[in-house]
Scaffold this active site. Structure first.
Site, PDB file in Angstrom:
ATOM      1  N   HIS A  67      34.731  45.803  41.245  1.00  0.00           N
ATOM      2  CA  HIS A  67      34.440  47.140  40.686  1.00  0.00           C
ATOM      3  C   HIS A  67      33.009  47.453  41.125  1.00  0.00           C
ATOM      4  O   HIS A  67      32.088  46.740  40.732  1.00  0.00           O
ATOM      5  CB  HIS A  67      34.471  47.146  39.158  1.00  0.00           C
ATOM      6  CG  HIS A  67      35.754  46.671  38.544  1.00  0.00           C
ATOM      7  ND1 HIS A  67      36.659  47.537  37.969  1.00  0.00           N
ATOM      8  CD2 HIS A  67      36.272  45.432  38.397  1.00  0.00           C
ATOM      9  CE1 HIS A  67      37.674  46.829  37.486  1.00  0.00           C
ATOM     10  NE2 HIS A  67      37.475  45.557  37.731  1.00  0.00           N
ATOM     11  N   HIS A 210      45.079  44.639  35.730  1.00  0.00           N
ATOM     12  CA  HIS A 210      44.587  43.469  34.990  1.00  0.00           C
ATOM     13  C   HIS A 210      45.705  43.029  34.048  1.00  0.00           C
ATOM     14  O   HIS A 210      46.379  43.875  33.461  1.00  0.00           O
ATOM     15  CB  HIS A 210      43.368  43.829  34.142  1.00  0.00           C
ATOM     16  CG  HIS A 210      42.194  44.354  34.920  1.00  0.00           C
ATOM     17  ND1 HIS A 210      41.986  45.694  35.140  1.00  0.00           N
ATOM     18  CD2 HIS A 210      41.160  43.710  35.513  1.00  0.00           C
ATOM     19  CE1 HIS A 210      40.858  45.849  35.835  1.00  0.00           C
ATOM     20  NE2 HIS A 210      40.348  44.668  36.083  1.00  0.00           N
ATOM     21  N   GLU A 213      43.983  38.830  30.456  1.00  0.00           N
ATOM     22  CA  GLU A 213      42.652  38.310  30.771  1.00  0.00           C
ATOM     23  C   GLU A 213      42.120  37.429  29.632  1.00  0.00           C
ATOM     24  O   GLU A 213      41.506  36.408  29.877  1.00  0.00           O
ATOM     25  CB  GLU A 213      41.710  39.505  31.015  1.00  0.00           C
ATOM     26  CG  GLU A 213      40.285  39.139  31.329  1.00  0.00           C
ATOM     27  CD  GLU A 213      39.458  40.358  31.732  1.00  0.00           C
ATOM     28  OE1 GLU A 213      39.978  41.498  31.618  1.00  0.00           O
ATOM     29  OE2 GLU A 213      38.305  40.177  32.148  1.00  0.00           O
TER      30      GLU A 213
HETATM   31 ZN   LIG Z   1      38.488  43.823  37.000  1.00  0.00          ZN
END
Ligand SMILES: [Zn+2]
Length: 403
Positions: A67, A210, A213
């Site tokens: 990112h 994602h 996580e």
């Molecule tokens: Zn990420």
């Protein structure tokens, strides 16, 4: 035609072939590979470049998950626990995304290129990084992100996403590939996810998401409890999980997808993700946000990414691989080094559907040469020593052009 010679050519092919005193001939794509004399005999008129003593020539590195919009962060965000970090991101979002503009992002991209990364998959939340990515010498797969769990906001969020996607499509080229990111199962309403994935299916785009996580995400999606329950109560009272984990994954069937993190995924989820696409491992980010370790011994299609500077101190894949080497303490060290190098080259390219990542005929000539501080005694020690010592690339070629 250019020929580059190196002490070792690490091809990153199926057989993990390493050619000693080897060379690669290429224009935009690779035309020959083998012992230096054979390659020079085949193309006697080619420009000859010697990468020098203790050099290793290998495919350019592929970082499929970064990112760029939070590149201004160094010390502002809180680490150690996922929800604590997420709250700090929300507090600093505006100031951080405003603090790294185009010149700053160009520097960040140039730094990655110098380290030897020739392709990135970057997740863009706001489109602020579009211009620097379009103009970078690196190849960029540009994931326009869609995000939002509030049903009342779906239409507005989708319109904003479409605007960014259309703009990125107007810049599409060999080196800049528009793509789509569905943020995560806890943050993206299934209606929004389905609409975005329909576009990906129709237009043959790669997708990034994602998944699992944190432990908090696991508990929230499975039971609607845990730290995320408290988080949503504070920011959006009355929120319930919008996706069932397996049903969310099934939305991606038929779309080449990179599933990032997956630290808390079940065996069934890992299996399904790898039927659809690949897993992207971000070890430093996982460690800093207190998320634990991805059991890579249960992962076949492994790629490795740095995530952003919002959860890392470096966007160099060498640093990331070194971190992974220290994190995964099971099994032989030399095999882990090889595996990580494959993840950072061939597997990353395959997941992003790029024609690079290995030194084979007709692959894109995305190549880097790295110099080791000294020679190795045995060729089989090379992957580990390379991974331990590499910092910057001495030579970088993208599509056959020196950059
Ligand atoms: Zn990420």
């Amino acid at each position: 035609m250019t020929i580059v010679r190196a002490d070792y050519v690490m091809r990153m092919n199926e057989g993990f072939e390493i050619v000693s005193d080897g060379a690669v001939a290429f224009e935009e794509r690779i035309r020959a590979v083998g012992p230096v004399n054979a390659v020079r005999d085949e193309y006697p008129d080619a420009e000859f470049v010697d990468a020098g003593e203790n050099s290793v020539l290998l495919p350019g590195l592929v970082n499929p998950h970064v990112h760029l919009e939070f590149s201004a962060n160094t010390t502002k965000l809180a680490y150690g626990d996922f929800i604590t970090w997420l709250k700090s991101v929300i507090r600093h979002r505006e100031s951080l995304s405003g603090a790294c503009k185009e010149i700053c992002m160009k520097k960040v991209l140039d730094g990655m290129l110098r380290s030897g990364t020739t392709t990135i998959g970057t997740v863009s939340s706001y489109g602020l990084d579009m211009k620097p990515c379009v103009h970078s010498k690196m190849r960029v797969v540009y994931f326009n992100e869609v995000l939002g769990s509030n049903p009342a906001m779906v239409d507005a969020l989708y319109t904003d996403f479409l605007g960014r996607l259309e703009e990125s499509k107007s810049w599409a080229s060999e080196g800049f590939v528009p793509a789509i990111s569905v943020h995560s199962p806890y943050s993206t309403h299934p209606v929004l996810a389905k609409k975005a994935l329909e576009i990906a299916r129709e237009e043959g785009m790669v997708v990034s998401t994602h998944f699992m996580e944190s432990q908090a995400e696991r508990e929230w999606l499975d039971h609607g409890t845990g730290d995320f329950a408290a988080f949503f109560e504070e920011f959006m009272p009355g929120t319930r999980p919008v996706n069932d984990p397996l049903a969310f994954l099934k939305l991606f069937e038929g779309v080449p997808t990179l599933f990032t993190h997956a630290v808390h995924a079940t065996d069934d989820e890992l299996k399904l993700m790898q039927e659809i696409g690949a897993i992207t491992h971000c070890p430093v980010s996982n460690r800093l946000l207190g998320n634990g370790r991805l059991p890579i011994e249960h992962v076949k299609r492994l790629t490795i990414g740095t995530d952003g500077l919002s959860s890392n101190i470096s966007l160099s894949l060498w640093d990331e691989m070194r971190a992974a080497l220290m994190m995964h303490v099971y099994g032989p060290l030399d095999l882990l080094a090889r595996r990580l190098l494959v993840a950072a080259t061939r597997e990353g390219a395959r997941a992003l559907e790029r024609n690079s990542g290995e030194i084979e005929l007709f692959r894109d000539a995305d190549l880097i040469a790295v110099t080791l501080p000294d020679g190795v005694e045995r060729t089989e020690d090379l992957p580990l020593q390379l991974l331990l010592h590499a910092k910057e690339a001495k030579l970088v070629y993208v599509g056959g052009e020196a950059v």
